[in-house]
Every structure is written in structure tokens, then in C-alpha cells.
Write a protein that holds these residues in place. Structure first.
Motif, short mmCIF file in Angstrom:
data_model
loop_
_atom_site.label_atom_id
_atom_site.label_comp_id
_atom_site.label_asym_id
_atom_site.label_seq_id
_atom_site.Cartn_x
_atom_site.Cartn_y
_atom_site.Cartn_z
N SER A 63 0.86 -1.19 0.00
CA SER A 63 0.00 0.00 0.00
C SER A 63 0.89 1.24 0.00
N LYS A 64 0.66 2.10 -0.97
CA LYS A 64 1.42 3.35 -1.06
C LYS A 64 0.53 4.47 -0.54
N HIS A 65 1.08 5.25 0.42
CA HIS A 65 0.35 6.36 1.01
C HIS A 65 0.81 7.67 0.37
N SER A 66 -0.13 8.64 0.28
CA SER A 66 0.21 9.93 -0.30
C SER A 66 -0.39 11.04 0.56
N ASN A 67 -0.17 12.29 0.16
CA ASN A 67 -0.67 13.44 0.92
C ASN A 67 -2.19 13.54 0.91
N THR A 68 -2.79 13.30 -0.23
CA THR A 68 -4.23 13.58 -0.36
C THR A 68 -5.08 12.35 -0.63
N ALA A 69 -4.61 11.44 -1.45
CA ALA A 69 -5.43 10.30 -1.85
C ALA A 69 -5.39 9.20 -0.80
N GLU A 131 3.13 -0.97 12.93
CA GLU A 131 4.01 -2.13 12.83
C GLU A 131 4.32 -2.53 11.39
N CYS A 132 3.49 -2.13 10.46
CA CYS A 132 3.63 -2.61 9.07
C CYS A 132 4.12 -1.55 8.09
N SER A 133 4.32 -0.34 8.54
CA SER A 133 4.66 0.74 7.61
C SER A 133 6.13 1.12 7.69
N PHE A 134 6.62 1.68 6.58
CA PHE A 134 7.98 2.20 6.51
C PHE A 134 8.04 3.26 5.42
N ALA A 135 9.08 4.09 5.49
CA ALA A 135 9.24 5.16 4.51
C ALA A 135 10.64 5.12 3.93
N VAL A 136 10.73 5.29 2.62
CA VAL A 136 12.01 5.40 1.92
C VAL A 136 12.22 6.89 1.69
N LEU A 137 13.18 7.44 2.43
CA LEU A 137 13.43 8.88 2.38
C LEU A 137 14.55 9.17 1.40
N THR A 142 9.78 11.22 -1.06
CA THR A 142 9.62 10.18 -0.05
C THR A 142 8.62 9.16 -0.57
N LEU A 143 8.91 7.91 -0.33
CA LEU A 143 8.03 6.82 -0.72
C LEU A 143 7.50 6.18 0.56
N ASP A 144 6.20 6.34 0.83
CA ASP A 144 5.59 5.86 2.07
C ASP A 144 4.82 4.58 1.78
N LEU A 145 5.22 3.49 2.41
CA LEU A 145 4.67 2.19 2.09
C LEU A 145 4.17 1.47 3.33
N GLU A 146 3.24 0.54 3.09
CA GLU A 146 2.71 -0.29 4.17
C GLU A 146 2.61 -1.73 3.67
N CYS A 147 3.17 -2.65 4.43
CA CYS A 147 3.13 -4.08 4.09
C CYS A 147 1.94 -4.74 4.78
N GLN A 148 1.73 -6.00 4.46
CA GLN A 148 0.64 -6.76 5.08
C GLN A 148 0.98 -7.14 6.53
N THR A 149 2.26 -7.51 6.77
CA THR A 149 2.67 -7.96 8.10
C THR A 149 3.94 -7.25 8.53
N GLU A 150 4.25 -7.35 9.81
CA GLU A 150 5.46 -6.74 10.34
C GLU A 150 6.71 -7.46 9.80
N ARG A 153 7.50 -6.15 6.40
CA ARG A 153 8.11 -4.84 6.51
C ARG A 153 9.59 -4.95 6.88
N ASP A 154 9.90 -5.79 7.86
CA ASP A 154 11.29 -5.97 8.28
C ASP A 154 12.15 -6.52 7.15
N LYS A 155 11.58 -7.41 6.36
CA LYS A 155 12.30 -7.99 5.22
C LYS A 155 12.59 -6.92 4.17
N TRP A 156 11.58 -6.11 3.83
CA TRP A 156 11.78 -5.04 2.85
C TRP A 156 12.84 -4.05 3.33
#
Length: 184
Positions: A63-69, A131-137, A142-150, A153-156
Motif C-alpha cells: 500500500s502506497k500512502h500519499s498526501n491527499t489520496a 508495525e507494518c509501515s515504513f518510509a524510503v526517504l 519520499t516513498l511511504d509504504l505499508e506491508c501486510q505484516t510486520e 516490513r522488516d524484510k523489505w
């Protein structure tokens, strides 16, 4: 002052003293030796682990998060040459030109809801799980992402950090006039 004293005869110099002024043995030194530049040799650059390479190049739906959508499910992967992180809609064959980030421009990867995009709320509830989100700065974006599981996320995060270290090593090795694999 020395020459003036010699001319006046105040200093008595023997031929042996003049010989001792010359260096005893002349040795040619390179500029690197003279100025102490130590160059790291990259005889053989260790390849990126094939498991890591395959995981990153095949990618996953995150899941990719953004400012507005609202958060969108996107296919996130790394190009075959390991230079770009790319995201695209799962149904699209190709990605848009602005949907990529150069790996070398990544500054940091942070875990959790660390950016304003990941901290957005809807009806008092966070859109991203801590627990499932991380950001590539990166430097530019910035790329804001959310995985299905923790664990995903740790693997990515771990694999992306390995990729960044690998690309940095390649870049340093190539600064020695192309002594290693080609880059950029």
C-alpha cells in the motif's frame, strides 16, 4: 643571509659540509605516497545475495500512502540493473516516468509512521498501521509504504538497506576510473 655571510667569509664551509646538504639517496615517490592518499582496492566486489536480488526485482504489492489520496495498492520493485525503485498500478504494464526513485539518492529507510503521509487519520483512526509501515526517504521525494505484516516490513527494510550498501560500494569502486562494474 646565508649567502651574504659566505661572501664576507664569516662562515667557514668545508667541501664535506656541502656534500652533506644533498639527500643521501634519491627516491622517487608518487603523489599518493607524498600526500598520504590511501586508495581502497576493490579487487572483487561482492555480489548482492541472489535471494535479495530476486526478492527486490520481483517486488510485491504494497500500500502506497500519499498526501491527499487514500492508500493505493501498488506493485513495488527494483529494476533489473538495481538502479531504480519503481512503483506502478498492478494492472498497468509499464510505470509512469515520475513513479521511480534512484537507489543512490536514498538517504534513509525508517520504520513505523514516521512521515506526515503515514500519520494521516480518517475518522480518528490512522490509515497506516505502525508495525507494518515504513518510509524510503530520498533527496527529492519520499516513498511511504505499508506491508501486510510486520515480518514483510522488516524484510523489505533489511533488503533495501543491503541494496543501498551494495550500490554505494559499486559507486566507490567506479570512482577509481572504472575499475569495477559499470555504473550510471
Amino acid at each position: 643571509a646565508f649567502v651574504y655571510a659566505l661572501n664576507k667569509g664569516e662562515i667557514n664551509i668545508t667541501p664535506m659540509a656541502i656534500l652533506s646538504i644533498r639527500p643521501i639517496h634519491l627516491e622517487k615517490k608518487s603523489a599518493k605516497e607524498l600526500f598520504g592518499d590511501v586508495v581502497k582496492k576493490y579487487d572483487k566486489i561482492e555480489e548482492l545475495n541472489p535471494i535479495v536480488r530476486n526478492f527486490l526485482t520481483s517486488g510485491a504489492l504494497l500500500s502506497k500512502h500519499s498526501n491527499t489520496a487514500a492508500p493505493h495498492s501498488m506493485h513495488i520493485y527494483v529494476t533489473q540493473d538495481l538502479k531504480w525503485i519503481v512503483w506502478k498500478h498492478p494492472s498497468a504494464r509499464t510505470y509512469d516516468a515520475d513513479h521511480k526513485m534512484k537507489v543512490f539518492k536514498i538517504r534513509n529507510i525508517e520504520q513505523g509512521r514516521c512521515t506526515p503521509q503515514l500519520q494521516r487519520k480518517k475518522w480518528g483512526k490512522f490509515l497506516a498501521e505502525e508495525e507494518c509501515s515504513f518510509a524510503v526517504l530520498g533527496r527529492d521525494r519520499t516513498l511511504d509504504l505499508e506491508c501486510q505484516t510486520e515480518s514483510d516490513r522488516d524484510k523489505w527494510v533489511d533488503y533495501l538497506n543491503q541494496l543501498i550498501a551494495y550500490r554505494k560500494t559499486l559507486k566507490q569502486a567506479n570512482s577509481q576510473f572504472g575499475s569495477a562494474k559499470e555504473d550510471d
